[in-house]
Design an enzyme around this catalytic site. Structure first.
Site, PDB file in Angstrom:
ATOM      1  N   ASP A  52       0.842  -1.006   0.090  1.00  0.00           N
ATOM      2  CA  ASP A  52       0.165  -0.020  -0.209  1.00  0.00           C
ATOM      3  C   ASP A  52       1.223   1.418   0.098  1.00  0.00           C
ATOM      4  O   ASP A  52       0.351   2.167  -0.096  1.00  0.00           O
ATOM      5  CB  ASP A  52      -0.753  -0.123   1.020  1.00  0.00           C
ATOM      6  CG  ASP A  52      -0.666   0.056   2.561  1.00  0.00           C
ATOM      7  OD1 ASP A  52       0.675  -0.053   2.810  1.00  0.00           O
ATOM      8  OD2 ASP A  52      -1.370   0.125   3.021  1.00  0.00           O
ATOM      9  N   SER A  53       1.832   0.900  -0.157  1.00  0.00           N
ATOM     10  CA  SER A  53       3.295   1.873  -0.273  1.00  0.00           C
ATOM     11  C   SER A  53       2.722   2.578  -1.618  1.00  0.00           C
ATOM     12  O   SER A  53       3.240   3.564  -2.185  1.00  0.00           O
ATOM     13  CB  SER A  53       4.915   1.746   0.013  1.00  0.00           C
ATOM     14  OG  SER A  53       4.748   0.545  -1.126  1.00  0.00           O
ATOM     15  N   ASP A  91      -1.290  -6.618   0.345  1.00  0.00           N
ATOM     16  CA  ASP A  91      -1.702  -5.166   0.825  1.00  0.00           C
ATOM     17  C   ASP A  91      -3.320  -5.266   0.893  1.00  0.00           C
ATOM     18  O   ASP A  91      -3.868  -4.820   0.623  1.00  0.00           O
ATOM     19  CB  ASP A  91      -1.060  -4.122   0.902  1.00  0.00           C
ATOM     20  CG  ASP A  91       0.435  -3.851   1.524  1.00  0.00           C
ATOM     21  OD1 ASP A  91       0.566  -5.167   2.278  1.00  0.00           O
ATOM     22  OD2 ASP A  91       1.274  -3.101   1.957  1.00  0.00           O
ATOM     23  N   LYS A 121      -1.307  -9.482   3.025  1.00  0.00           N
ATOM     24  CA  LYS A 121      -0.182  -8.775   4.768  1.00  0.00           C
ATOM     25  C   LYS A 121      -1.852  -8.536   5.085  1.00  0.00           C
ATOM     26  O   LYS A 121      -2.333  -7.423   4.261  1.00  0.00           O
ATOM     27  CB  LYS A 121       0.833  -8.564   3.628  1.00  0.00           C
ATOM     28  CG  LYS A 121       1.763  -7.794   5.223  1.00  0.00           C
ATOM     29  CD  LYS A 121       2.856  -7.554   4.869  1.00  0.00           C
ATOM     30  CE  LYS A 121       3.281  -6.055   3.979  1.00  0.00           C
ATOM     31  NZ  LYS A 121       3.076  -4.810   4.149  1.00  0.00           N
ATOM     32  N   GLU A 123      -1.829  -4.970   8.993  1.00  0.00           N
ATOM     33  CA  GLU A 123      -0.299  -5.017  10.067  1.00  0.00           C
ATOM     34  C   GLU A 123      -0.723  -4.938  11.541  1.00  0.00           C
ATOM     35  O   GLU A 123      -2.098  -4.608  11.191  1.00  0.00           O
ATOM     36  CB  GLU A 123      -0.331  -3.251   9.429  1.00  0.00           C
ATOM     37  CG  GLU A 123       0.381  -3.212   7.992  1.00  0.00           C
ATOM     38  CD  GLU A 123       0.621  -1.090   7.511  1.00  0.00           C
ATOM     39  OE1 GLU A 123       0.223  -0.989   9.101  1.00  0.00           O
ATOM     40  OE2 GLU A 123       1.415  -1.404   6.299  1.00  0.00           O
ATOM     41  N   GLU A 190       9.815  -3.931  10.626  1.00  0.00           N
ATOM     42  CA  GLU A 190       9.690  -3.128  10.034  1.00  0.00           C
ATOM     43  C   GLU A 190      10.457  -2.012  10.990  1.00  0.00           C
ATOM     44  O   GLU A 190       9.387  -1.687  11.846  1.00  0.00           O
ATOM     45  CB  GLU A 190       8.267  -1.992   9.069  1.00  0.00           C
ATOM     46  CG  GLU A 190       9.333  -0.782   8.885  1.00  0.00           C
ATOM     47  CD  GLU A 190       7.952  -0.137   7.797  1.00  0.00           C
ATOM     48  OE1 GLU A 190       7.169  -1.232   7.429  1.00  0.00           O
ATOM     49  OE2 GLU A 190       8.177   1.148   6.901  1.00  0.00           O
TER      50      GLU A 190
HETATM   51  O1  KIV Z   1       3.592  -1.018   1.698  1.00  0.00           O
HETATM   52  C1  KIV Z   1       5.195  -1.268   1.177  1.00  0.00           C
HETATM   53  O2  KIV Z   1       5.961  -1.404   0.474  1.00  0.00           O
HETATM   54  C2  KIV Z   1       5.156  -2.378   2.538  1.00  0.00           C
HETATM   55  C3  KIV Z   1       7.100  -2.344   3.212  1.00  0.00           C
HETATM   56  C4  KIV Z   1       7.228  -1.484   3.397  1.00  0.00           C
HETATM   57  C5  KIV Z   1       7.070  -3.569   3.879  1.00  0.00           C
HETATM   58  O3  KIV Z   1       4.144  -2.316   3.305  1.00  0.00           O
END
Ligand code: KIV
Length: 272
Positions: A52-53, A91, A121, A123, A190
């Site tokens: 989600d980056s 994510d 994934k 969090e 992280e």
């Molecule tokens: O969203 C992302 O790119 C991440 C990484 C920083 C692990 O969760």
């Protein structure tokens, strides 16, 4: 020049656990579109994270919070079309799993059905344990994410290293064990102290992938735009830049503009 030659077999969650067992480090990198995912996969990456980056590096937002389920599904679909070998993780965006386990399950099912990705994934630890259990109950593999979890940036109020205080370190250790016992197949740690990350990696049986967590984890993940030098404004200590693609693009685009203006492009051979 790299000397590493990957085998052609599809990477699975099971293979990642085997890699941890035999001490082979796991490579993981983000991707958000078909063309880059294809290049990264062909280079032999083990895991491709549709992070989600994307909110930061693709959409230009300050945080990852604005990302929607639909946007993650779009990026996931694009990446999956370009990947043959790597394990593709998508994510789950902010707001798609924290509310209740049924909402979490429905979001995860949409991601799996509509993207064709291998897993999701999420969090967090104890706070989202019921959501993780529900998603796992549908046969969807889950990767955890602890430490500096960007979706909680408003609670943290800073991007500084997490778990430096004993109480937060103890909670993180507890959460890592919890994710393992719930059945997560791996966990991202992280921006936490390297010593803490290394000791968690030794303690739990599932692969630990670090970002800003030192060399003692089972693998490493970076954001593609950061490591390729496309996102030039972001230079944390943990980041190694493998190329200056941003400069290459700027030079090429400037040359193109010059060639158009000077009538050098197109030449005789570049027309019909
Ligand atoms: O969203 C992302 O790119 C991440 C990484 C920083 C692990 O969760």
């Amino acid at each position: 020049m790299s000397t590493y030659t990957p085998d052609n077999r599809k990477v699975t969650t099971r293979r990642l656990i085997e890699m941890k067992t035999r001490g082979e480090k796991i490579s993981m990198l983000t991707a958000y579109d078909y063309s880059m995912a294809r290049l990264i996969d062909e280079a032999g990456m083990d895991v491709i994270l549709v992070g989600d980056s994307a909110s930061n590096v693709m959409a230009g937002n300050i945080t990852t919070l604005p990302m929607t389920l639909e946007q993650m599904i779009y990026h996931g679909q694009s990446v999956v079309r370009g990947v043959k070998r790597a394990l593709v993780v998508v994510d789950m965006p902010f707001g798609s799993y924290q509310g209740n386990p049924i909402e979490a399950l429905n979001s995860a099912i949409r991601i799996m059905k509509e993207t064709g990705a291998d897993c999701v994934k999420l969090e967090g630890g104890e706070e989202i344990a019921e959501s993780i259990t529900k998603i796992l109950s549908a046969g969807i593999p889950v990767m955890g994410h602890l430490g500096l979890t960007p979706q909680s940036i408003n609670k943290f109020g800073t991007y500084a290293v997490r778990a430096q205080e004993e109480a937060e370190a103890q909670k993180l250790i507890k959460d890592a064990h919890l994710l393992e016992s719930l059945g997560c197949f791996a966990v991202v740690l992280e921006k936490i102290p390297a010593k803490l990350a290394a000791s968690i990696t030794q303690e739990i049986s599932i692969p630990v992938i670090g970002i800003g967590a030192g060399g003692g984890t089972d693998g490493q993940v970076l954001v593609m735009h950061d490591m390729l030098g496309i996102n030039k404004g972001f230079s944390p200590r943990f980041l190694r830049r493998y190329a200056n693609v941003g400069d290459i693009i700027t030079d090429a685009v400037k040359q193109y503009i010059e060639d158009v203006k000077s009538r050098d492009f197109p030449n005789e051979k570049e027309q019909y």
